[in-house]
Design an enzyme around this catalytic site. Sequence first.
Site, short mmCIF file in Angstrom:
data_model
loop_
_atom_site.label_atom_id
_atom_site.label_comp_id
_atom_site.label_asym_id
_atom_site.label_seq_id
_atom_site.Cartn_x
_atom_site.Cartn_y
_atom_site.Cartn_z
N GLY A 13 -0.38 -1.36 1.37
CA GLY A 13 0.49 -0.21 1.13
C GLY A 13 1.95 -0.64 1.11
O GLY A 13 2.30 -1.72 0.60
N GLN A 14 2.80 0.23 1.67
CA GLN A 14 4.24 -0.02 1.63
C GLN A 14 4.61 -1.30 2.39
O GLN A 14 5.36 -2.13 1.89
CB GLN A 14 4.99 1.15 2.28
CG GLN A 14 4.82 2.47 1.55
CD GLN A 14 5.78 2.57 0.38
OE1 GLN A 14 5.78 1.72 -0.51
NE2 GLN A 14 6.61 3.59 0.40
N ILE A 15 4.07 -1.45 3.60
CA ILE A 15 4.40 -2.66 4.37
C ILE A 15 3.67 -3.86 3.78
O ILE A 15 4.26 -4.93 3.60
CB ILE A 15 4.05 -2.50 5.87
CG1 ILE A 15 4.82 -1.32 6.48
CG2 ILE A 15 4.36 -3.79 6.64
CD1 ILE A 15 4.51 -1.06 7.94
N ASN A 99 -6.77 5.80 12.66
CA ASN A 99 -6.53 4.37 12.49
C ASN A 99 -7.46 3.47 13.30
O ASN A 99 -7.68 2.32 12.93
CB ASN A 99 -5.06 4.06 12.79
CG ASN A 99 -4.16 4.54 11.65
OD1 ASN A 99 -4.66 4.94 10.61
ND2 ASN A 99 -2.86 4.50 11.85
N THR A 123 -0.44 -1.70 12.50
CA THR A 123 -0.94 -0.32 12.45
C THR A 123 -0.64 0.42 13.75
O THR A 123 -0.85 -0.10 14.84
CB THR A 123 -2.47 -0.33 12.19
OG1 THR A 123 -2.73 -1.08 11.01
CG2 THR A 123 -3.02 1.08 12.04
N ASN A 124 -0.18 1.65 13.63
CA ASN A 124 0.10 2.50 14.79
C ASN A 124 -1.11 3.34 15.19
O ASN A 124 -1.95 3.60 14.34
CB ASN A 124 1.26 3.46 14.45
CG ASN A 124 2.60 2.82 14.77
OD1 ASN A 124 2.75 2.17 15.80
ND2 ASN A 124 3.58 3.04 13.90
N ARG A 155 16.47 -2.93 14.97
CA ARG A 155 17.17 -1.64 14.83
C ARG A 155 18.36 -1.59 15.79
O ARG A 155 19.47 -1.21 15.42
CB ARG A 155 16.20 -0.48 15.13
CG ARG A 155 15.22 -0.29 14.00
CD ARG A 155 14.26 0.88 14.24
NE ARG A 155 13.47 1.10 13.03
CZ ARG A 155 12.21 1.51 13.03
NH1 ARG A 155 11.58 1.75 14.17
NH2 ARG A 155 11.58 1.69 11.89
N HIS A 179 5.39 0.63 22.14
CA HIS A 179 6.13 1.03 20.94
C HIS A 179 6.08 2.55 20.82
O HIS A 179 5.30 3.11 20.10
CB HIS A 179 5.49 0.38 19.71
CG HIS A 179 6.23 0.69 18.46
ND1 HIS A 179 7.54 0.39 18.29
CD2 HIS A 179 5.83 1.30 17.31
CE1 HIS A 179 7.93 0.77 17.09
NE2 HIS A 179 6.90 1.34 16.48
P1 A3D Z 1 0.66 2.79 3.72
O1 A3D Z 1 1.66 2.58 2.67
O2 A3D Z 1 -0.08 4.09 3.76
O3 A3D Z 1 -0.40 1.59 3.67
C1 A3D Z 1 -1.56 1.57 4.42
C2 A3D Z 1 -2.65 1.03 3.52
O4 A3D Z 1 -3.81 0.85 4.32
C3 A3D Z 1 -3.01 1.97 2.37
O5 A3D Z 1 -2.83 1.32 1.13
C4 A3D Z 1 -4.48 2.31 2.64
O6 A3D Z 1 -5.24 2.45 1.45
C5 A3D Z 1 -4.92 1.11 3.44
N1 A3D Z 1 -6.11 1.31 4.25
C6 A3D Z 1 -6.50 2.42 4.94
N2 A3D Z 1 -7.66 2.16 5.57
C7 A3D Z 1 -8.01 0.87 5.29
C8 A3D Z 1 -9.10 0.04 5.65
N3 A3D Z 1 -10.09 0.49 6.42
N4 A3D Z 1 -9.10 -1.21 5.18
C9 A3D Z 1 -8.10 -1.69 4.39
N5 A3D Z 1 -7.07 -0.94 4.00
C10 A3D Z 1 -7.01 0.33 4.45
O7 A3D Z 1 1.31 2.61 5.18
P2 A3D Z 1 2.46 1.58 5.62
O8 A3D Z 1 2.20 0.28 4.99
O9 A3D Z 1 3.76 2.24 5.47
O10 A3D Z 1 2.15 1.51 7.20
C11 A3D Z 1 0.97 0.91 7.66
C12 A3D Z 1 0.80 1.12 9.16
O11 A3D Z 1 1.88 0.51 9.87
C13 A3D Z 1 0.81 2.60 9.60
O12 A3D Z 1 -0.18 2.79 10.59
C14 A3D Z 1 2.18 2.77 10.22
O13 A3D Z 1 2.22 3.80 11.19
C15 A3D Z 1 2.38 1.41 10.84
N6 A3D Z 1 3.76 1.07 11.17
C16 A3D Z 1 3.98 0.46 12.36
C17 A3D Z 1 5.26 0.10 12.73
C18 A3D Z 1 5.48 -0.56 14.05
O14 A3D Z 1 6.60 -0.86 14.39
C19 A3D Z 1 4.37 -0.86 14.92
C20 A3D Z 1 6.33 0.36 11.87
C21 A3D Z 1 6.07 0.98 10.66
C22 A3D Z 1 4.77 1.34 10.31
#
Ligand code: A3D
Length: 312
Positions: A13-15, A99, A123-124, A155, A179
Amino acid sequence: MAQRKKIALIGAGQIGGTLALLAGQKELGDVVLVDIMEGVAKGKALDLQETRGVGKWDVDVTGGGTTDYSVIRDADVCIVTAGVPRKPGMSREDLLKVNLDAITKVAHGIKQYAPNAFVIVITNPLDSMVYAMYKVTGFPKNRVVGMAGVLDTARFQYFVGDAAGVSPQDVQAMVLGGHGDDMVPLLRYSSVAGVPLTRLLDKARLDAIVERTRKGGGEIVALLGTGSAFYAPAAAAISMAEAYLRDKKRVLPCSALLEGQYGVKGLFVGVPVVIGAGGVERVLEVELNDDERAMLQRSVDSVKKSVAETKL
Ligand code: A3D
């Protein structure tokens, strides 16, 4: 000839996409993106391959779906973002149920195909998801770690740098605890190139910065409207992966398994650790005063509650 390292990014995804770009630009190793949305993983991988000529970097980026985890075979590092991000008004704890299911599936894939990997969980809710990863993979504690403190510190560095009119690079900071909104930025251990923060900023300003750091994730969620922060989280995780792959022995605040340090046993909590070729090589213990200890305890109590909900 030395073989390239391999980095598996689970969640494209985004990250995940930003991680792939940064890992490619730094030539940390060949990158494989994996996502339940196979087309997204493959599409981002192809888009990144197509930047190589102009970006002048030479590692491969490929993509795959979750029906075939064999694409991550023998990865040196796995960075996990699989799951959903917070939506406005949603707490990190609300995310747990959704999650946990994703992390459990991913952990089985990693255990089967990348049994020697260094695993960084993003992942959170972070501290319970990294705990779940540790439990399901059964990996040793030095090879499972959560990314949060590097981001929270970054930050804080930016906010202090902005307020004091100095580069965030010259701000030294340390954030302890889970966190969440009760993380513990340690002002006593923070400085601008060795100059105590209290010399540069008054108490009200510092208190506001601490508060803004604690709520830093939510601030971005509210601004974006959909999704959560991704550039800084990706940069933070890449610094951890690089420390491992290049044996840098960096001292970074990460969510690591505590076995008595800071009076905590059996939980992953944000603390300063040394990351090098041995993974999490050491947990560094800093002395805390009564106030700091009380704040850390509050934060640890929230982590404990969240971990209990995983029932692992
Ligand atoms: P996003 O852009 O939604 O990407 C997540 C990806 O995971 C999506 O493309 C989904 O299709 C994919 N996905 C879902 N389930 C599965 C699975 N079972 N197997 C493989 N892929 C799957 O989210 P994001 O990239 O913005 O964020 C990802 C996670 O990081 C989220 O849980 C956020 O809350 C977390 N996060 C944590 C922090 C910390 O500082 C800890 C900061 C920012 C985001």
